[in-house]
Design a protein around this motif. Structure first.
Motif, PDB file in Angstrom:
ATOM      1  N   SER A  43     100.841  32.710  79.986  1.00  0.00           N
ATOM      2  CA  SER A  43     100.171  33.027  81.152  1.00  0.00           C
ATOM      3  C   SER A  43      99.022  33.500  81.018  1.00  0.00           C
ATOM      4  CB  SER A  43     101.099  33.961  81.830  1.00  0.00           C
ATOM      5  OG  SER A  43     101.115  35.096  81.452  1.00  0.00           O
ATOM      6  N   ARG A  44      98.611  33.984  79.758  1.00  0.00           N
ATOM      7  CA  ARG A  44      97.312  34.804  79.403  1.00  0.00           C
ATOM      8  C   ARG A  44      96.611  33.766  78.223  1.00  0.00           C
ATOM      9  NH1 ARG A  44     100.837  37.389  81.433  1.00  0.00           N
ATOM     10  NH2 ARG A  44     100.206  39.191  82.736  1.00  0.00           N
ATOM     11  N   PRO A  45      96.257  32.605  78.599  1.00  0.00           N
ATOM     12  CA  PRO A  45      95.292  31.789  77.798  1.00  0.00           C
ATOM     13  C   PRO A  45      94.113  32.669  77.310  1.00  0.00           C
ATOM     14  CG  PRO A  45      95.331  30.869  79.837  1.00  0.00           C
ATOM     15  CD  PRO A  45      96.314  31.857  80.123  1.00  0.00           C
ATOM     16  N   GLY A  46      93.708  32.402  76.019  1.00  0.00           N
ATOM     17  CA  GLY A  46      92.429  33.054  75.814  1.00  0.00           C
ATOM     18  C   GLY A  46      92.554  34.698  75.635  1.00  0.00           C
ATOM     19  N   GLN A  47      93.610  35.241  75.740  1.00  0.00           N
ATOM     20  CA  GLN A  47      94.060  36.710  75.450  1.00  0.00           C
ATOM     21  C   GLN A  47      94.876  36.858  74.429  1.00  0.00           C
ATOM     22  OE1 GLN A  47      94.278  37.542  79.993  1.00  0.00           O
ATOM     23  NE2 GLN A  47      93.832  39.595  79.240  1.00  0.00           N
ATOM     24  N   VAL A  48      95.444  35.864  73.877  1.00  0.00           N
ATOM     25  CA  VAL A  48      96.370  36.309  72.709  1.00  0.00           C
ATOM     26  C   VAL A  48      96.057  35.520  71.384  1.00  0.00           C
ATOM     27  CG1 VAL A  48      98.783  35.798  72.204  1.00  0.00           C
ATOM     28  CG2 VAL A  48      98.137  36.148  74.506  1.00  0.00           C
ATOM     29  N   LEU A  49      96.052  36.470  70.340  1.00  0.00           N
ATOM     30  CA  LEU A  49      95.820  35.824  69.146  1.00  0.00           C
ATOM     31  C   LEU A  49      96.814  36.009  68.182  1.00  0.00           C
ATOM     32  CD1 LEU A  49      92.289  37.762  67.959  1.00  0.00           C
ATOM     33  CD2 LEU A  49      92.673  35.393  69.011  1.00  0.00           C
ATOM     34  N   ALA A  50      97.055  34.877  67.380  1.00  0.00           N
ATOM     35  CA  ALA A  50      98.222  35.041  66.660  1.00  0.00           C
ATOM     36  C   ALA A  50      97.806  35.616  65.176  1.00  0.00           C
ATOM     37  CB  ALA A  50      98.905  33.565  66.338  1.00  0.00           C
ATOM     38  N   LYS A  51      98.774  36.258  64.773  1.00  0.00           N
ATOM     39  CA  LYS A  51      98.559  36.917  63.235  1.00  0.00           C
ATOM     40  C   LYS A  51      98.696  35.703  62.263  1.00  0.00           C
ATOM     41  CE  LYS A  51      99.847  41.469  64.327  1.00  0.00           C
ATOM     42  NZ  LYS A  51     101.193  42.546  63.871  1.00  0.00           N
ATOM     43  N   PRO A  52      98.212  35.473  61.268  1.00  0.00           N
ATOM     44  CA  PRO A  52      97.130  36.382  60.868  1.00  0.00           C
ATOM     45  C   PRO A  52      95.784  36.122  61.669  1.00  0.00           C
ATOM     46  CG  PRO A  52      97.350  34.735  58.998  1.00  0.00           C
ATOM     47  CD  PRO A  52      98.409  34.610  60.212  1.00  0.00           C
ATOM     48  N   VAL A  53      95.001  37.247  62.003  1.00  0.00           N
ATOM     49  CA  VAL A  53      93.717  36.922  62.738  1.00  0.00           C
ATOM     50  C   VAL A  53      92.446  36.867  61.782  1.00  0.00           C
ATOM     51  CG1 VAL A  53      92.205  37.795  64.534  1.00  0.00           C
ATOM     52  CG2 VAL A  53      94.799  38.153  64.742  1.00  0.00           C
ATOM     53  N   GLU A  54      91.757  35.794  61.941  1.00  0.00           N
ATOM     54  CA  GLU A  54      90.375  35.718  61.348  1.00  0.00           C
ATOM     55  C   GLU A  54      89.451  36.562  61.998  1.00  0.00           C
ATOM     56  OE1 GLU A  54      89.944  34.203  58.613  1.00  0.00           O
ATOM     57  OE2 GLU A  54      92.137  33.500  58.427  1.00  0.00           O
ATOM     58  N   MET A  55      88.571  37.319  61.494  1.00  0.00           N
ATOM     59  CA  MET A  55      87.383  38.124  62.052  1.00  0.00           C
ATOM     60  C   MET A  55      86.525  37.511  63.070  1.00  0.00           C
ATOM     61  SD  MET A  55      86.531  41.194  62.344  1.00  0.00           S
ATOM     62  CE  MET A  55      87.430  41.981  61.108  1.00  0.00           C
ATOM     63  N   PRO A  56      86.023  36.289  62.597  1.00  0.00           N
ATOM     64  CA  PRO A  56      85.137  35.671  63.672  1.00  0.00           C
ATOM     65  C   PRO A  56      85.961  35.270  65.164  1.00  0.00           C
ATOM     66  CG  PRO A  56      85.001  34.538  61.453  1.00  0.00           C
ATOM     67  CD  PRO A  56      86.208  35.336  61.536  1.00  0.00           C
ATOM     68  N   GLU A  57      87.194  35.077  64.761  1.00  0.00           N
ATOM     69  CA  GLU A  57      88.128  34.825  66.017  1.00  0.00           C
ATOM     70  C   GLU A  57      88.171  36.051  66.946  1.00  0.00           C
ATOM     71  OE1 GLU A  57      92.566  32.506  66.909  1.00  0.00           O
ATOM     72  OE2 GLU A  57      92.085  33.643  65.012  1.00  0.00           O
ATOM     73  N   LEU A  58      88.596  37.098  66.267  1.00  0.00           N
ATOM     74  CA  LEU A  58      88.724  38.564  66.929  1.00  0.00           C
ATOM     75  C   LEU A  58      87.472  38.838  67.386  1.00  0.00           C
ATOM     76  CD1 LEU A  58      90.334  41.036  67.644  1.00  0.00           C
ATOM     77  CD2 LEU A  58      89.652  41.821  65.211  1.00  0.00           C
ATOM     78  N   LEU A  59      86.190  38.922  66.755  1.00  0.00           N
ATOM     79  CA  LEU A  59      85.144  39.405  67.197  1.00  0.00           C
ATOM     80  C   LEU A  59      84.669  38.452  68.649  1.00  0.00           C
ATOM     81  CD1 LEU A  59      82.967  39.646  64.099  1.00  0.00           C
ATOM     82  CD2 LEU A  59      83.778  41.604  65.809  1.00  0.00           C
ATOM     83  N   ALA A  60      85.150  37.013  68.560  1.00  0.00           N
ATOM     84  CA  ALA A  60      84.682  36.376  69.782  1.00  0.00           C
ATOM     85  C   ALA A  60      85.527  36.438  70.932  1.00  0.00           C
ATOM     86  CB  ALA A  60      84.881  34.495  69.261  1.00  0.00           C
TER      87      ALA A  60
END
Length: 69
Positions: A43-60
């Motif tokens: 229900s929160r598209p674009g607000q959830v990152l799956a581990k392991p997280v890549e730095m460019p993805e986190l910064l974006a």
């Protein structure tokens, strides 16, 4: 895992007390293990990152959430 409450519970508290902050929350997960967690993440598209997280993805994502009002 967070001690004392889940990310979903924290989000519910913030949504009730500080909705602008709740809209900007980012969730980082090692996996949604329950049906409730899966539905919450979906229900929160674009607000959830799956581990392991890549730095460019986190910064974006942080940049995108900083623009949310």
């Amino acid at each position: 895992m967070m001690p004392g409450m889940t990310g979903m519970e924290l989000h519910a508290v913030l949504a009730a007390e500080q909705p602008a902050i709740a809209r900007r929350m980012v969730f980082i997960s090692g996996g949604a293990f329950t049906e409730d967690a899966k539905a919450f993440a979906a229900s929160r598209p674009g607000q959830v990152l799956a581990k392991p997280v890549e730095m460019p993805e986190l910064l974006a994502l942080v940049r995108r959430m900083s623009e949310v009002g």
